[in-house]
Write a protein that holds these residues in place. Structure first.
Motif, PDB file in Angstrom:
ATOM      1  N   UNK A  39     -10.979   1.131 -20.397  1.00 48.10           N
ATOM      2  CA  UNK A  39     -11.007   0.230 -21.555  1.00 48.10           C
ATOM      3  C   UNK A  39     -11.811   0.820 -22.720  1.00 48.10           C
ATOM      4  N   UNK A  40     -11.440   2.029 -23.087  1.00 45.01           N
ATOM      5  CA  UNK A  40     -12.114   2.721 -24.188  1.00 45.01           C
ATOM      6  C   UNK A  40     -11.530   2.275 -25.526  1.00 45.01           C
ATOM      7  N   UNK A  41     -12.122   2.780 -26.601  1.00 48.50           N
ATOM      8  CA  UNK A  41     -11.588   2.606 -27.953  1.00 48.50           C
ATOM      9  C   UNK A  41     -11.182   3.986 -28.459  1.00 48.50           C
ATOM     10  N   UNK A  92     -18.972   9.661 -30.703  1.00 44.78           N
ATOM     11  CA  UNK A  92     -17.919   9.600 -29.691  1.00 44.78           C
ATOM     12  C   UNK A  92     -18.446  10.021 -28.327  1.00 44.78           C
ATOM     13  N   UNK A  93     -17.800   9.509 -27.291  1.00 43.52           N
ATOM     14  CA  UNK A  93     -18.127   9.911 -25.918  1.00 43.52           C
ATOM     15  C   UNK A  93     -17.269  11.094 -25.482  1.00 43.52           C
ATOM     16  N   UNK A 105      -3.159   7.426 -19.750  1.00 42.19           N
ATOM     17  CA  UNK A 105      -3.647   7.125 -18.406  1.00 42.19           C
ATOM     18  C   UNK A 105      -5.124   7.492 -18.269  1.00 42.19           C
ATOM     19  N   UNK A 106      -5.490   8.634 -18.846  1.00 43.15           N
ATOM     20  CA  UNK A 106      -6.859   9.143 -18.691  1.00 43.15           C
ATOM     21  C   UNK A 106      -7.867   8.325 -19.475  1.00 43.15           C
ATOM     22  N   UNK A 107      -7.592   8.074 -20.746  1.00 45.50           N
ATOM     23  CA  UNK A 107      -8.607   7.405 -21.567  1.00 45.50           C
ATOM     24  C   UNK A 107      -8.525   5.888 -21.490  1.00 45.50           C
ATOM     25  N   UNK A 108      -7.400   5.354 -21.007  1.00 40.63           N
ATOM     26  CA  UNK A 108      -7.229   3.918 -20.780  1.00 40.63           C
ATOM     27  C   UNK A 108      -7.745   3.092 -21.964  1.00 40.63           C
ATOM     28  N   UNK A 109      -7.151   3.253 -23.143  1.00 44.58           N
ATOM     29  CA  UNK A 109      -7.688   2.548 -24.318  1.00 44.58           C
ATOM     30  C   UNK A 109      -7.382   1.048 -24.294  1.00 44.58           C
ATOM     31  N   UNK A 110      -8.341   0.278 -24.753  1.00 42.64           N
ATOM     32  CA  UNK A 110      -8.117  -1.146 -24.978  1.00 42.64           C
ATOM     33  C   UNK A 110      -7.664  -1.390 -26.406  1.00 42.64           C
ATOM     34  N   UNK A 124     -21.460  -0.617 -25.768  1.00 41.23           N
ATOM     35  CA  UNK A 124     -21.191  -0.189 -24.394  1.00 41.23           C
ATOM     36  C   UNK A 124     -19.758   0.298 -24.181  1.00 41.23           C
ATOM     37  N   UNK A 125     -18.940   0.189 -25.224  1.00 46.10           N
ATOM     38  CA  UNK A 125     -17.559   0.673 -25.134  1.00 46.10           C
ATOM     39  C   UNK A 125     -17.516   2.175 -25.387  1.00 46.10           C
ATOM     40  N   UNK A 126     -16.829   2.887 -24.535  1.00 46.21           N
ATOM     41  CA  UNK A 126     -16.680   4.331 -24.711  1.00 46.21           C
ATOM     42  C   UNK A 126     -15.685   4.594 -25.843  1.00 46.21           C
ATOM     43  N   UNK A 127     -16.043   5.511 -26.718  1.00 46.11           N
ATOM     44  CA  UNK A 127     -15.188   5.842 -27.858  1.00 46.11           C
ATOM     45  C   UNK A 127     -14.623   7.251 -27.696  1.00 46.11           C
ATOM     46  N   UNK A 128     -13.316   7.341 -27.820  1.00 42.70           N
ATOM     47  CA  UNK A 128     -12.608   8.624 -27.732  1.00 42.70           C
ATOM     48  C   UNK A 128     -12.061   8.965 -29.110  1.00 42.70           C
TER      49      UNK A 128
END
Length: 407
Positions: A43-45, A93-94, A112-117, A71-75
């Motif tokens: 559930x990244x951004x 960014x993470x 699939x890998x980064x699973x963005x929300x 707390x949200x991971x940012x790609x």
């Protein structure tokens, strides 16, 4: 049409591979996409930027999102090496990646890998398979600071596939009413006119710019003309202006800082009249005989450099298009640029308000310089109008975040 699109994407990839044997940028583009192992996220951004300019444009929203959801991971992904290589270690960014080639399998693997929300693309770049995959998974996709023109493929009879891409977008945040009307003309109604997030970025930067004491010492209180992101086509005109005005200081920040580009610029100037920023010493900048022209030979200073100037010239207008005029305007500087500015709304705004100026010849550059320097009251009036223009156009980030955080 999708078949032709897929063939076009692969053909482009082949051309890049061929070019990578003799072009550094193409080599970085190709190597950056080899054997990439994507970290697994939940559930990244996802924020995508074509290049460095779009990164700076979208950064206010990225920062605001990071602050709102710490707390949200940012790609972050980049299409171009000029963005990735400079910002691959950004603390915002993470993980930072090159955007994989737009194929169906790459889109599935990456998402699939980064699973963005949520996915946020800045200004432009429309990739069928990534957009389709996001749409199929019901992942919200937003375009921010978008701008559209009637000559784009979306509005042509043969643009069916590209119009389908637009249909995958959850909401467009566009810069102007014209863009909204164009989108509505092809049946897209989920559009908000938010303006350009670059105004928020440059305004914030102008309130708290980086300080460069060596620049202050170099200027020695003299009026200063700044050439930002200059290209070889711009520099002969500016060099002639410098010769005509020895009482002014000139600062060049070339778009490319390769040694051959720097040497070519130095050769345009009178002997012993210039110095590189990397060679500045206390004795040289404090001397009564310090050089007239300073050449910035590094990356990262320009956005704050304009605080030291009175007039700015923005490069690129004799090529594919001008660079960022707003960075200079945010400091109240009148901006001059070359003739190729039609794709830049802010440049047209500045000209319409008579606080920005386009030139095609050295005679026009000299005439514009005289116009800005011969009447102090007129000059101060122009500076005031520029400041008002920038301030009036801030607020896009707040509007966009209102949607991103409510959906």
């Amino acid at each position: 049409m999708l078949l032709l699109y897929n063939l076009g994407v692969r053909f482009y990839f082949i051309l890049i591979i061929i070019a990578s044997f003799f072009n550094k940028k193409a080599k970085l583009w190709a190597n950056g996409r080899k054997n990439t192992n994507y970290r697994q996220f939940s559930k990244s951004a996802w924020f995508h930027f074509a290049s460095l300019g779009e990164y700076e444009q979208g950064l206010p929203v990225l920062i605001a999102y990071r602050e709102r959801y710490p707390h949200t991971k940012i790609i972050i992904t980049f299409f171009s090496p000029s963005g990735f290589e400079i910002r691959k270690n950004t603390s915002y960014a993470d993980a930072v990646y090159y955007l994989p080639l737009d194929t169906a399998s790459n889109a599935r693997k990456f998402i699939d890998a980064i699973d963005p929300a949520i996915a946020v693309f800045t200004k432009y770049e429309y990739w069928y398979h990534f957009f389709s995959e996001l749409h199929d998974r019901e992942i919200p996709l937003y375009i921010i600071s978008g701008i559209f023109r009637s000559d784009q493929v979306f509005f042509k009879w043969y643009g069916g596939l590209h119009r389908k891409m637009l249909g995958f977008v959850t909401r467009f945040f566009v810069q102007d009413d014209n863009s909204k009307h164009l989108l509505q003309s092809i049946g897209i109604s989920y559009v908000s006119v938010s303006g350009d997030t670059r105004f928020d970025r440059v305004w914030a930067n102008a309130q708290n710019p980086k300080s460069f004491p060596a620049i202050s010492e170099f200027i020695q209180g003299k009026k200063t003309f700044i050439g930002g992101s200059t290209w070889p086509e711009d520099e002969p005109l500016l060099a002639k202006l410098a010769v005509d005005h020895p009482d002014w200081k000139f600062i060049f920040a070339p778009h490319e800082i390769k040694e051959e580009k720097i040497h070519r610029l130095i050769e345009l100037l009178p002997p012993n009249s210039s110095i590189r920023y990397s060679q500045l010493t206390a004795s040289e900048v404090g001397s009564h005989h310090s050089p007239q022209t300073l050449i910035i030979d590094n990356i990262g200073m320009l956005s704050s450099l304009y605080q030291y100037g009175q007039i700015a010239y923005i490069g690129g207008g004799f090529g594919v298009g001008i660079h960022n005029t707003l960075e200079a305007a945010a400091f109240g500087l009148p901006v001059i640029f070359g003739p190729n500015y039609d794709k830049f709304k802010e440049a047209k705004d500045l000209i319409a308000l008579q606080i920005g100026f386009s030139i095609s010849y050295v005679s026009e550059l000299k005439k514009t310089f005289d116009f800005l320097t011969e009447d102090e009251l007129r000059y101060q009036s122009i500076r005031k109008k520029i400041g008002e223009y920038i301030k009036e156009h801030t607020g896009a980030t707040e509007m966009i975040m209102g949607y991103l955080t409510s959906d």
